[in-house]
Design a protein around this motif. Structure first.
Motif, PDB file in Angstrom:
ATOM      1  N   CYS A 181       0.932  -1.181  -0.073  1.00 25.74           N
ATOM      2  CA  CYS A 181      -0.084   0.063  -0.050  1.00 25.74           C
ATOM      3  C   CYS A 181       0.858   1.408   0.077  1.00 25.74           C
ATOM      4  CB  CYS A 181      -0.962  -0.091   1.343  1.00 25.74           C
ATOM      5  SG  CYS A 181      -2.003  -1.622   1.176  1.00 25.74           S
ATOM      6  N   GLU A 182       1.863   1.174   0.632  1.00 28.51           N
ATOM      7  CA  GLU A 182       2.784   2.279   0.831  1.00 28.51           C
ATOM      8  C   GLU A 182       3.341   2.816  -0.756  1.00 28.51           C
ATOM      9  OE1 GLU A 182       6.640   3.832   3.193  1.00 28.51           O
ATOM     10  OE2 GLU A 182       5.458   2.282   4.276  1.00 28.51           O
ATOM     11  N   ASN A 183       3.575   1.991  -1.582  1.00 25.17           N
ATOM     12  CA  ASN A 183       4.374   2.159  -2.803  1.00 25.17           C
ATOM     13  C   ASN A 183       3.248   1.662  -4.026  1.00 25.17           C
ATOM     14  OD1 ASN A 183       6.698   2.636  -1.577  1.00 25.17           O
ATOM     15  ND2 ASN A 183       6.764   0.236  -1.421  1.00 25.17           N
ATOM     16  N   CYS A 184       2.000   1.750  -3.692  1.00 32.32           N
ATOM     17  CA  CYS A 184       0.945   1.504  -4.665  1.00 32.32           C
ATOM     18  C   CYS A 184       1.113   2.800  -5.581  1.00 32.32           C
ATOM     19  CB  CYS A 184      -0.430   1.299  -4.086  1.00 32.32           C
ATOM     20  SG  CYS A 184      -1.908   1.373  -5.024  1.00 32.32           S
ATOM     21  N   GLY A 185       1.089   2.246  -6.983  1.00 30.49           N
ATOM     22  CA  GLY A 185       0.863   3.225  -8.138  1.00 30.49           C
ATOM     23  C   GLY A 185      -0.402   3.994  -8.165  1.00 30.49           C
ATOM     24  N   PHE A 186      -1.452   3.136  -7.778  1.00 32.53           N
ATOM     25  CA  PHE A 186      -2.630   4.022  -7.789  1.00 32.53           C
ATOM     26  C   PHE A 186      -2.834   5.128  -6.497  1.00 32.53           C
ATOM     27  CE2 PHE A 186      -3.788  -0.050  -9.926  1.00 32.53           C
ATOM     28  CZ  PHE A 186      -4.280   0.569 -11.239  1.00 32.53           C
ATOM     29  N   ARG A 187      -2.280   4.723  -5.634  1.00 33.19           N
ATOM     30  CA  ARG A 187      -2.314   5.645  -4.414  1.00 33.19           C
ATOM     31  C   ARG A 187      -1.317   6.752  -4.936  1.00 33.19           C
ATOM     32  NH1 ARG A 187       0.280   4.307   1.349  1.00 33.19           N
ATOM     33  NH2 ARG A 187       0.480   6.769   2.096  1.00 33.19           N
ATOM     34  N   ALA A 188      -0.136   6.733  -5.608  1.00 30.73           N
ATOM     35  CA  ALA A 188       0.487   7.769  -6.114  1.00 30.73           C
ATOM     36  C   ALA A 188      -0.124   8.494  -7.074  1.00 30.73           C
ATOM     37  CB  ALA A 188       1.874   7.198  -6.662  1.00 30.73           C
ATOM     38  N   LEU A 230      -9.501  10.093 -12.667  1.00 31.74           N
ATOM     39  CA  LEU A 230     -10.498   8.730 -12.497  1.00 31.74           C
ATOM     40  C   LEU A 230      -9.685   7.707 -11.942  1.00 31.74           C
ATOM     41  CD1 LEU A 230     -12.877   7.197 -13.392  1.00 31.74           C
ATOM     42  CD2 LEU A 230     -11.716   6.213 -15.380  1.00 31.74           C
ATOM     43  N   ILE A 231      -8.463   7.521 -12.140  1.00 31.90           N
ATOM     44  CA  ILE A 231      -7.757   6.473 -11.231  1.00 31.90           C
ATOM     45  C   ILE A 231      -7.527   6.867  -9.654  1.00 31.90           C
ATOM     46  CG2 ILE A 231      -5.307   5.165 -11.111  1.00 31.90           C
ATOM     47  CD1 ILE A 231      -6.956   4.397 -13.431  1.00 31.90           C
ATOM     48  N   GLY A 232      -7.303   8.246  -9.529  1.00 28.80           N
ATOM     49  CA  GLY A 232      -7.316   8.766  -8.240  1.00 28.80           C
ATOM     50  C   GLY A 232      -8.593   8.342  -7.481  1.00 28.80           C
ATOM     51  N   ARG A 233      -9.683   8.701  -8.098  1.00 31.82           N
ATOM     52  CA  ARG A 233     -11.218   8.546  -7.520  1.00 31.82           C
ATOM     53  C   ARG A 233     -11.376   7.044  -7.312  1.00 31.82           C
ATOM     54  NH1 ARG A 233     -13.817  12.507 -11.492  1.00 31.82           N
ATOM     55  NH2 ARG A 233     -14.251  10.488 -12.473  1.00 31.82           N
ATOM     56  N   ILE A 234     -10.935   6.168  -8.067  1.00 32.35           N
ATOM     57  CA  ILE A 234     -11.218   4.670  -8.075  1.00 32.35           C
ATOM     58  C   ILE A 234     -10.348   4.500  -6.712  1.00 32.35           C
ATOM     59  CG2 ILE A 234     -10.627   2.505  -9.263  1.00 32.35           C
ATOM     60  CD1 ILE A 234     -11.533   3.710 -11.805  1.00 32.35           C
ATOM     61  N   TRP A 235      -8.902   4.812  -6.642  1.00 29.11           N
ATOM     62  CA  TRP A 235      -8.098   4.399  -5.596  1.00 29.11           C
ATOM     63  C   TRP A 235      -8.737   4.853  -4.265  1.00 29.11           C
ATOM     64  CZ3 TRP A 235      -6.217   6.829  -1.271  1.00 29.11           C
ATOM     65  CH2 TRP A 235      -5.356   6.007  -0.655  1.00 29.11           C
ATOM     66  N   ARG A 236      -9.195   5.921  -4.076  1.00 24.01           N
ATOM     67  CA  ARG A 236      -9.901   6.549  -2.867  1.00 24.01           C
ATOM     68  C   ARG A 236     -11.179   5.553  -2.486  1.00 24.01           C
ATOM     69  NH1 ARG A 236     -12.904   7.285   0.553  1.00 24.01           N
ATOM     70  NH2 ARG A 236     -13.124   9.151   2.066  1.00 24.01           N
ATOM     71  N   TRP A 237     -11.851   5.149  -3.423  1.00 28.59           N
ATOM     72  CA  TRP A 237     -12.972   4.418  -3.262  1.00 28.59           C
ATOM     73  C   TRP A 237     -12.589   3.045  -2.598  1.00 28.59           C
ATOM     74  CZ3 TRP A 237     -14.398   0.148  -6.291  1.00 28.59           C
ATOM     75  CH2 TRP A 237     -15.375  -0.673  -6.161  1.00 28.59           C
TER      76      TRP A 237
END
Length: 64
Positions: free
Chosen positions: A7-14, A23-30
């Motif tokens: 989770c600390e190095n997740c590309g979607f979190r970045a 879109l990817i940011g919102r999906i990661w947050r969800w």
């Protein structure tokens, strides 16, 4: 076998960190709101770090 969470190095979190409204940011947050792996990751943190992270990502259930 104990597997560490990435989770600390997740590309979607970045992506969320760089552009939360994408879109990817919102999906990661969800996803972070219900993901069992992220739950284990964030609840394993010391209280101060967990609260800071929960506030940063607006995850109220982990901020208490």
């Amino acid at each position: 076998m104990d597997k560490k969470h990435n989770c600390e190095n997740c590309g979607f979190r970045a992506r969320y960190d760089n552009k939360p409204e994408s879109l990817i940011g919102r999906i990661w947050r969800w996803h972070a709101g219900w993901c069992p792996g992220f739950k284990k990751y964030i609840t394993s943190m010391p209280d101060e770090e967990r609260i800071e992270l929960a506030q940063r990502y607006r995850l109220k259930k982990y901020a208490a």
